[in-house]
Each structure stands twice: as C-alpha cells, then as structure tokens.
Design a protein around this motif. Structure first.
Motif, PDB file in Angstrom:
ATOM      1  N   ALA A 242       0.818  -1.233   0.000  1.00  0.00           N
ATOM      2  CA  ALA A 242       0.000   0.000   0.000  1.00  0.00           C
ATOM      3  C   ALA A 242       0.842   1.270   0.000  1.00  0.00           C
ATOM      4  N   MET A 243       1.918   1.262   0.768  1.00  0.00           N
ATOM      5  CA  MET A 243       2.718   2.489   0.889  1.00  0.00           C
ATOM      6  C   MET A 243       3.311   2.934  -0.440  1.00  0.00           C
ATOM      7  N   THR A 244       3.551   1.980  -1.340  1.00  0.00           N
ATOM      8  CA  THR A 244       4.082   2.321  -2.665  1.00  0.00           C
ATOM      9  C   THR A 244       3.152   3.315  -3.367  1.00  0.00           C
ATOM     10  N   TYR A 245       1.839   3.142  -3.129  1.00  0.00           N
ATOM     11  CA  TYR A 245       0.869   4.005  -3.818  1.00  0.00           C
ATOM     12  C   TYR A 245       0.773   5.378  -3.161  1.00  0.00           C
ATOM     13  N   ALA A 246       0.975   5.441  -1.852  1.00  0.00           N
ATOM     14  CA  ALA A 246       1.047   6.753  -1.195  1.00  0.00           C
ATOM     15  C   ALA A 246       2.284   7.486  -1.719  1.00  0.00           C
ATOM     16  N   GLU A 247       3.376   6.761  -1.827  1.00  0.00           N
ATOM     17  CA  GLU A 247       4.625   7.376  -2.311  1.00  0.00           C
ATOM     18  C   GLU A 247       4.543   7.735  -3.795  1.00  0.00           C
ATOM     19  N   ALA A 248       3.702   7.043  -4.544  1.00  0.00           N
ATOM     20  CA  ALA A 248       3.534   7.332  -5.984  1.00  0.00           C
ATOM     21  C   ALA A 248       2.702   8.587  -6.211  1.00  0.00           C
ATOM     22  N   GLY A 249       2.169   9.162  -5.131  1.00  0.00           N
ATOM     23  CA  GLY A 249       1.458  10.434  -5.283  1.00  0.00           C
ATOM     24  C   GLY A 249      -0.046  10.350  -5.114  1.00  0.00           C
ATOM     25  N   CYS A 250      -0.568   9.227  -4.615  1.00  0.00           N
ATOM     26  CA  CYS A 250      -2.013   9.130  -4.384  1.00  0.00           C
ATOM     27  C   CYS A 250      -2.363   9.879  -3.105  1.00  0.00           C
ATOM     28  N   SER A 251      -3.395  10.713  -3.160  1.00  0.00           N
ATOM     29  CA  SER A 251      -3.781  11.498  -1.991  1.00  0.00           C
ATOM     30  C   SER A 251      -4.695  10.730  -1.061  1.00  0.00           C
ATOM     31  N   SER A 252      -5.283   9.651  -1.578  1.00  0.00           N
ATOM     32  CA  SER A 252      -6.098   8.766  -0.756  1.00  0.00           C
ATOM     33  C   SER A 252      -5.744   7.341  -1.145  1.00  0.00           C
ATOM     34  N   VAL A 253      -5.563   6.486  -0.150  1.00  0.00           N
ATOM     35  CA  VAL A 253      -5.205   5.088  -0.419  1.00  0.00           C
ATOM     36  C   VAL A 253      -6.188   4.186   0.316  1.00  0.00           C
ATOM     37  N   THR A 254      -6.913   3.362  -0.451  1.00  0.00           N
ATOM     38  CA  THR A 254      -7.902   2.440   0.111  1.00  0.00           C
ATOM     39  C   THR A 254      -7.393   1.008   0.015  1.00  0.00           C
ATOM     40  N   PHE A 255      -7.365   0.319   1.154  1.00  0.00           N
ATOM     41  CA  PHE A 255      -7.014  -1.110   1.160  1.00  0.00           C
ATOM     42  C   PHE A 255      -8.260  -1.903   1.529  1.00  0.00           C
ATOM     43  N   HIS A 256      -8.321  -3.158   1.077  1.00  0.00           N
ATOM     44  CA  HIS A 256      -9.440  -4.023   1.473  1.00  0.00           C
ATOM     45  C   HIS A 256      -9.131  -4.685   2.807  1.00  0.00           C
TER      46      HIS A 256
END
Ligand code: DX5
Ligand code: ZN
Length: 220
Positions: A74-88
């Motif tokens: 998940a953290m890869t997507y926060a670091e890629a610039g996503c302002s919101s990260v949803t996990f299941h």
C-alpha cells in the motif's frame, strides 16, 4: 465536505489515459482501480503507471487497491502520489497499522469492504480511517449491476459513524449511475465512484454534474 464524485478510469480508454482524465475536470478525485489478478480476477495498473497519472493531472488520485498482501504494497501508492489510499480489510493483516502508515505518509487512509463483509466488527476502527468504502458490486470489473442488498449496510455504517462522532467519509463503488445514486445518498453515502456511467456518457463532465445534483437532492 458534502457530496463528492470520484470517476473511475477503469472503463476509460487505457491507450489515452491522460486525455481521458482531462475530460473530467469537475471530478473531485480520480478513482484508480489497482488490481493484481489475485485478490480479484483482473489486472490493471501498477505503481509506475499511477505515478505517471499523478503527474499528469491536478486532480487528486483516489487509489482503490484490490490486491493481496496489501500491508506490503500500500505504501508504494502513497509514495507514488495518491492522496487517498484504500485497502481491502479482507486482504489486510494489520489494518490499524496500515491506516496509520498511510496517514503518516500524508495520504488519506481508507478501508474497503466487499459486499458480504459486515461493517459492525470494524466500528472501533472508524477513528483511524478518513474514509470507509462499501463495495456495491463484487470488486473486479466495471459495468456490473448495483447490488441493492448493500443499502442496509450503508445505513448501518452511517449510524455507526454518528455513534462514534467521526467525520469519516462514506464511499460507495460499483454500479453507481443516475438510476442508483439517489438510493445511496439517501442511505448516507457521501462519496460516489462512477465508472461506466461517466465514461459511457457523451459528455463525461456533464454527467459528473448530474450525478452530483441527484445525490445532493437525495441527501437533502
Ligand atoms: C470495481 C471497481 C469500480 C468500478 C466501477 O471493482 O472497484 O471502481 O470501476 O465501475 P462501474 O461504475 O462501472 O461499476
Ligand atoms: Zn473501485
């Protein structure tokens, strides 16, 4: 915050993603469905593509991770610039730790539930979350029919948020259209993902406005 519309690019033209996102300037967020062919039987974007997309648009990205072993990725997507990260939650080993990690990276932390996953076991987690995503289809594909059986859960989730006094956003995803958005808004949802409804419209940006107005009217 009021009603927000987050179009999903799952049904956009993948060969022209930058242009497709430029067609929806009224979107509050761009919803990016990340699928790994394990958690769901479909494969879409990875971190490099998400990073390129984040650079290409001023609209914040809302990543919906439909991936296994999400604690690791998940953290890869926060670091890629996503302002919101949803996990299941069905894919997470340690949802509290994961939500805290996402927040500490400066992104909004969000947790998703499949249609058959009850919300009650997770009510104590609500203060850890900026958004709760209730799936209104089985995740994996765009263009599926909205599952009415999810409506009571939307109502119960909204009541739990009131009980805990939290400002957590309540997102719905799957089969949201002019035909179904009012039911969801009336039940208490305030963030609406719409994929095929937006991208099959002649004017996607005008459809966002119509969806927003329908939801606002139903929410009262
Ligand atoms: C489904 C995805 C959805 C999907 C929505 O697994 O999470 O975001 O793209 O598409 P529609 O609005 O067509 O159901
Ligand atoms: Zn989604």
């Amino acid at each position: 915050m009021g009603i927000q519309i987050t179009p999903s690019i799952l049904n956009a033209d993948f060969a022209r993603l930058g242009e497709e996102v430029a067609r929806i300037p009224s979107a509050d967020w761009v919803h990016v469905d990340v699928m790994d062919n394990h958690f769901v039987p479909n494969l879409t974007f990875g971190p490099a593509m998400v990073e390129a997309l984040a650079r290409s648009t001023p609209t914040p990205l809302d990543a919906h991770l439909m991936i296994a072993d999400v604690d690791r990725h998940a953290m890869t997507y926060a670091e890629a610039g996503c302002s919101s990260v949803t996990f299941h939650v069905e894919a997470a080993q340690a949802p509290v730790r994961l939500a805290r990690e996402i927040r500490s990276a400066g992104a909004r932390a969000s947790m998703a539930l499949r249609p058959a996953t009850p919300v009650e076991p997770y009510e104590d987690l609500l203060p850890e979350l900026d958004m709760l995503l209730l799936m209104t289809v089985e995740p994996g594909f765009g263009g599926q029919k909205f599952l009415d059986l999810c409506l009571p859960k939307i109502r119960r989730a909204r009541a739990l948020m009131a009980k805990h006094g939290v400002q957590t956003w309540l997102q719905v995803d799957g089969g949201i259209s002019l035909e179904t958005i009012e039911r969801c808004a009336e039940a208490g949802a305030d963030v609406f993902v719409a994929g095929s409804a937006v991208y099959s419209a002649d004017d996607p940006d005008a459809m966002i406005t119509e969806l927003r107005e329908s939801a606002a009217a139903a929410a009262g």
